[in-house]
Design an enzyme around this catalytic site. Structure first.
Site, PDB file in Angstrom:
ATOM      1  N   SER A 131       0.833  -1.207   0.000  1.00 13.21           N
ATOM      2  CA  SER A 131       0.000   0.000   0.000  1.00 13.21           C
ATOM      3  C   SER A 131       0.863   1.251   0.000  1.00 13.21           C
ATOM      4  O   SER A 131       2.063   1.187   0.294  1.00 13.21           O
ATOM      5  CB  SER A 131      -0.856  -0.006   1.274  1.00 13.21           C
ATOM      6  OG  SER A 131      -1.369   1.276   1.565  1.00 13.21           O
TER       7      SER A 131
ATOM      8  N   TYR B 281      -3.439  -0.066   9.993  1.00 11.08           N
ATOM      9  CA  TYR B 281      -3.269  -0.447   8.585  1.00 11.08           C
ATOM     10  C   TYR B 281      -1.855  -0.121   8.128  1.00 11.08           C
ATOM     11  O   TYR B 281      -1.190  -0.938   7.486  1.00 11.08           O
ATOM     12  CB  TYR B 281      -4.303   0.311   7.759  1.00 11.08           C
ATOM     13  CG  TYR B 281      -4.369  -0.012   6.301  1.00 11.08           C
ATOM     14  CD1 TYR B 281      -3.723   0.798   5.362  1.00 11.08           C
ATOM     15  CD2 TYR B 281      -5.067  -1.110   5.836  1.00 11.08           C
ATOM     16  CE1 TYR B 281      -3.787   0.516   4.015  1.00 11.08           C
ATOM     17  CE2 TYR B 281      -5.140  -1.393   4.474  1.00 11.08           C
ATOM     18  CZ  TYR B 281      -4.510  -0.574   3.571  1.00 11.08           C
ATOM     19  OH  TYR B 281      -4.581  -0.857   2.218  1.00 11.08           O
TER      20      TYR B 281
HETATM   21  P1  NAP Z   1     -11.942  -4.856  -0.550  1.00 13.23           P
HETATM   22  O1  NAP Z   1     -12.744  -4.345  -1.675  1.00 13.23           O
HETATM   23  O2  NAP Z   1     -12.331  -4.542   0.852  1.00 13.23           O
HETATM   24  O3  NAP Z   1     -11.776  -6.471  -0.691  1.00 13.23           O
HETATM   25  C1  NAP Z   1     -11.036  -7.142   0.290  1.00 13.23           C
HETATM   26  C2  NAP Z   1     -11.259  -8.616   0.093  1.00 13.23           C
HETATM   27  O4  NAP Z   1     -10.565  -9.326   1.130  1.00 13.23           O
HETATM   28  C3  NAP Z   1     -12.743  -8.993   0.197  1.00 13.23           C
HETATM   29  O5  NAP Z   1     -13.042 -10.010  -0.738  1.00 13.23           O
HETATM   30  C4  NAP Z   1     -12.834  -9.530   1.619  1.00 13.23           C
HETATM   31  O6  NAP Z   1     -13.861 -10.463   1.793  1.00 13.23           O
HETATM   32  C5  NAP Z   1     -11.485 -10.240   1.726  1.00 13.23           C
HETATM   33  N1  NAP Z   1     -11.146 -10.523   3.120  1.00 13.23           N
HETATM   34  C6  NAP Z   1     -11.103  -9.640   4.148  1.00 13.23           C
HETATM   35  N2  NAP Z   1     -10.774 -10.288   5.286  1.00 13.23           N
HETATM   36  C7  NAP Z   1     -10.608 -11.603   4.956  1.00 13.23           C
HETATM   37  C8  NAP Z   1     -10.271 -12.778   5.691  1.00 13.23           C
HETATM   38  N3  NAP Z   1     -10.037 -12.746   7.006  1.00 13.23           N
HETATM   39  N4  NAP Z   1     -10.205 -13.955   5.026  1.00 13.23           N
HETATM   40  C9  NAP Z   1     -10.471 -14.013   3.697  1.00 13.23           C
HETATM   41  N5  NAP Z   1     -10.791 -12.941   2.929  1.00 13.23           N
HETATM   42  C10 NAP Z   1     -10.854 -11.753   3.575  1.00 13.23           C
HETATM   43  O7  NAP Z   1     -10.453  -4.357  -0.706  1.00 13.23           O
HETATM   44  P2  NAP Z   1      -9.612  -3.944  -1.997  1.00 13.23           P
HETATM   45  O8  NAP Z   1      -9.662  -2.485  -2.166  1.00 13.23           O
HETATM   46  O9  NAP Z   1      -9.949  -4.849  -3.141  1.00 13.23           O
HETATM   47  O10 NAP Z   1      -8.154  -4.284  -1.442  1.00 13.23           O
HETATM   48  C11 NAP Z   1      -7.544  -5.544  -1.660  1.00 13.23           C
HETATM   49  C12 NAP Z   1      -6.144  -5.437  -1.080  1.00 13.23           C
HETATM   50  O11 NAP Z   1      -5.495  -4.288  -1.645  1.00 13.23           O
HETATM   51  C13 NAP Z   1      -6.136  -5.218   0.432  1.00 13.23           C
HETATM   52  O12 NAP Z   1      -5.021  -5.878   0.991  1.00 13.23           O
HETATM   53  C14 NAP Z   1      -5.945  -3.696   0.566  1.00 13.23           C
HETATM   54  O13 NAP Z   1      -5.339  -3.362   1.799  1.00 13.23           O
HETATM   55  C15 NAP Z   1      -5.040  -3.426  -0.582  1.00 13.23           C
HETATM   56  N6  NAP Z   1      -5.019  -2.055  -1.099  1.00 13.23           N
HETATM   57  C16 NAP Z   1      -6.164  -1.453  -1.504  1.00 13.23           C
HETATM   58  C17 NAP Z   1      -6.070  -0.163  -2.066  1.00 13.23           C
HETATM   59  C18 NAP Z   1      -7.268   0.604  -2.558  1.00 13.23           C
HETATM   60  O14 NAP Z   1      -7.122   1.820  -2.815  1.00 13.23           O
HETATM   61  N7  NAP Z   1      -8.417  -0.022  -2.700  1.00 13.23           N
HETATM   62  C19 NAP Z   1      -4.828   0.448  -2.197  1.00 13.23           C
HETATM   63  C20 NAP Z   1      -3.695  -0.211  -1.715  1.00 13.23           C
HETATM   64  C21 NAP Z   1      -3.800  -1.476  -1.194  1.00 13.23           C
HETATM   65  P3  NAP Z   1     -15.199 -10.000   2.599  1.00 13.23           P
HETATM   66  O15 NAP Z   1     -15.953  -9.130   1.662  1.00 13.23           O
HETATM   67  O16 NAP Z   1     -15.878 -11.296   2.923  1.00 13.23           O
HETATM   68  O17 NAP Z   1     -14.734  -9.250   3.823  1.00 13.23           O
HETATM   69  C1  GCO Z   2      -6.973   5.198   3.161  1.00 12.63           C
HETATM   70  C2  GCO Z   2      -7.083   4.260   1.990  1.00 12.63           C
HETATM   71  C3  GCO Z   2      -5.711   3.728   1.620  1.00 12.63           C
HETATM   72  C4  GCO Z   2      -5.824   2.771   0.475  1.00 12.63           C
HETATM   73  C5  GCO Z   2      -4.506   2.251   0.085  1.00 12.63           C
HETATM   74  C6  GCO Z   2      -3.581   3.316  -0.416  1.00 12.63           C
HETATM   75  O1  GCO Z   2      -7.862   5.181   4.019  1.00 12.63           O
HETATM   76  O2  GCO Z   2      -5.983   5.947   3.167  1.00 12.63           O
HETATM   77  O3  GCO Z   2      -7.967   3.188   2.265  1.00 12.63           O
HETATM   78  O4  GCO Z   2      -5.136   3.112   2.710  1.00 12.63           O
HETATM   79  O5  GCO Z   2      -6.623   1.676   0.819  1.00 12.63           O
HETATM   80  O6  GCO Z   2      -3.924   1.469   1.054  1.00 12.63           O
HETATM   81  O7  GCO Z   2      -2.439   2.684  -0.971  1.00 12.63           O
END
Ligand code: NAP
Ligand code: GCO
Length: 265
Positions: free
Chosen positions: A145, A158
């Protein structure tokens, strides 16, 4: 020497990939030839995920598994190996976030985020590495992230988890690189998924959420990114084309980390 970006004949296990970033990365890997396996906590979400993959022309296999439960993870990896085949590519994608000012966050809430975002990638990686060693190759991709490098208000747990995940990535590289296992991270910028939906909600007067405008000003591309924009970097890190890349966090952030931010008008 031809550069091999193909994932033909490979089995990719993407955690938490019923939707969001995991779904986009898994879909990109499928298009590169990988057989997709994914998990989610709830059967209904696994079923929804299978239907969504099918609609995209992808025959994915889904399992119900909480990635924080070591026994469940070990049993699921064993089941995958038996029913689909040994895992060649692991994407530790499952993750949660709690946006609470640190001094208002309980220790239990802090631990819950660390459990999913840091302990779980350790648990799942530990479950798949022995088989990768036996077969002389493996790819692990940890979804880090911006918070692997930067802090901000309300995301202490986080940021601590994602900072730790960056170092777990480097340590797996250090400990298992000699077995031809490459462990790298992808550091997404701000991506339009359910996880960030609260940060993009329109205000009562129809204006943009202040955080939405803030991120647009912090991103050289002047926009939020799409999950699909992570697929190419993920396929690269999952393919033989990246066999000499190890312990690296590839930031796919539209340039956020390179940019001081747009001067307020
Ligand atoms: P999201 O839409 O919240 O999806 C997260 C997924 O992880 C969901 O399918 C959720 O299932 C699953 N999950 C959560 N807890 C779990 C557990 N204990 N066991 C199995 N599955 C679990 O998140 P996203 O935005 O796609 O993010 C995916 C990854 O990218 C995460 O690691 C997040 O930190 C990272 N990330 C996101 C962003 C962003 O801007 N979106 C940026 C940087 C990094 P449920 O729906 O059942 O909870
Ligand atoms: C926040 C956002 C971010 C993104 C991502 C950025 O609240 O700042 O959720 O944390 O999820 O991790 O890289």
């Amino acid at each position: 020497m031809s550069v091999n970006f193909s994932l033909e004949g490979k089995i990719a296990f993407v955690t938490g990939a019923s939707y969001g970033i995991g779904f986009a990365i898994a879909s990109g890997m499928a298009k590169a030839g990988a057989k997709i396996v994914f998990n989610d906590i709830k059967q209904e979400l696994v079923d929804k995920g299978i239907a969504a993959y099918k609609e995209a022309g992808i025959d994915a296999t889904g399992y119900v598994c909480d990635v924080t439960d070591e026994d469940a993870v070990n049993a699921t990896v064993e089941k995958i190996t038996k029913e689909v085949g040994p895992i060649d590519i692991l994407v530790n994608n499952a993750g949660i976030i709690k946006r609470i000012p640190m001094c208002e966050m309980t220790a239990a809430e802090f631990r819950q985020v660390i459990d999913v975002d840091l302990n779980a990638p350790f648990i799942v990686s530990k479950a798949v590495i022995p088989s990768m060693i036996e077969r002389g190759h493996g790819k692990i991709i940890n979804i880090c992230s911006m918070m692997s490098e930067l802090g901000r208000e309300t995301v202490s747990a986080y940021a601590a988890a994602k900072g730790g995940l960056k170092m777990l990535t480097r340590n797996i590289c250090s400990e298992y690189g000699k077995y031809n296992i490459q462990c790298n991270g992808i550091g997404p910028g701000y991506i339009e998924t359910p996880q960030t939906a609260p940060l993009r909600e329109r205000q009562a007067d129809g204006s943009r959420h202040p955080f939405d405008a803030f991120i647009v000003a912090k991103t050289p591309a002047e926009r939020w990114l799409q999950p699909e924009e992570l697929a190419g970097p993920a396929v690269f890190l999952a393919s033989e084309a990246s066999n000499a890349v190890n312990g690296h966090i590839l930031y796919v952030d539209g340039g956020i980390l390179a940019y001081i931010g747009k001067q307020p008008q």
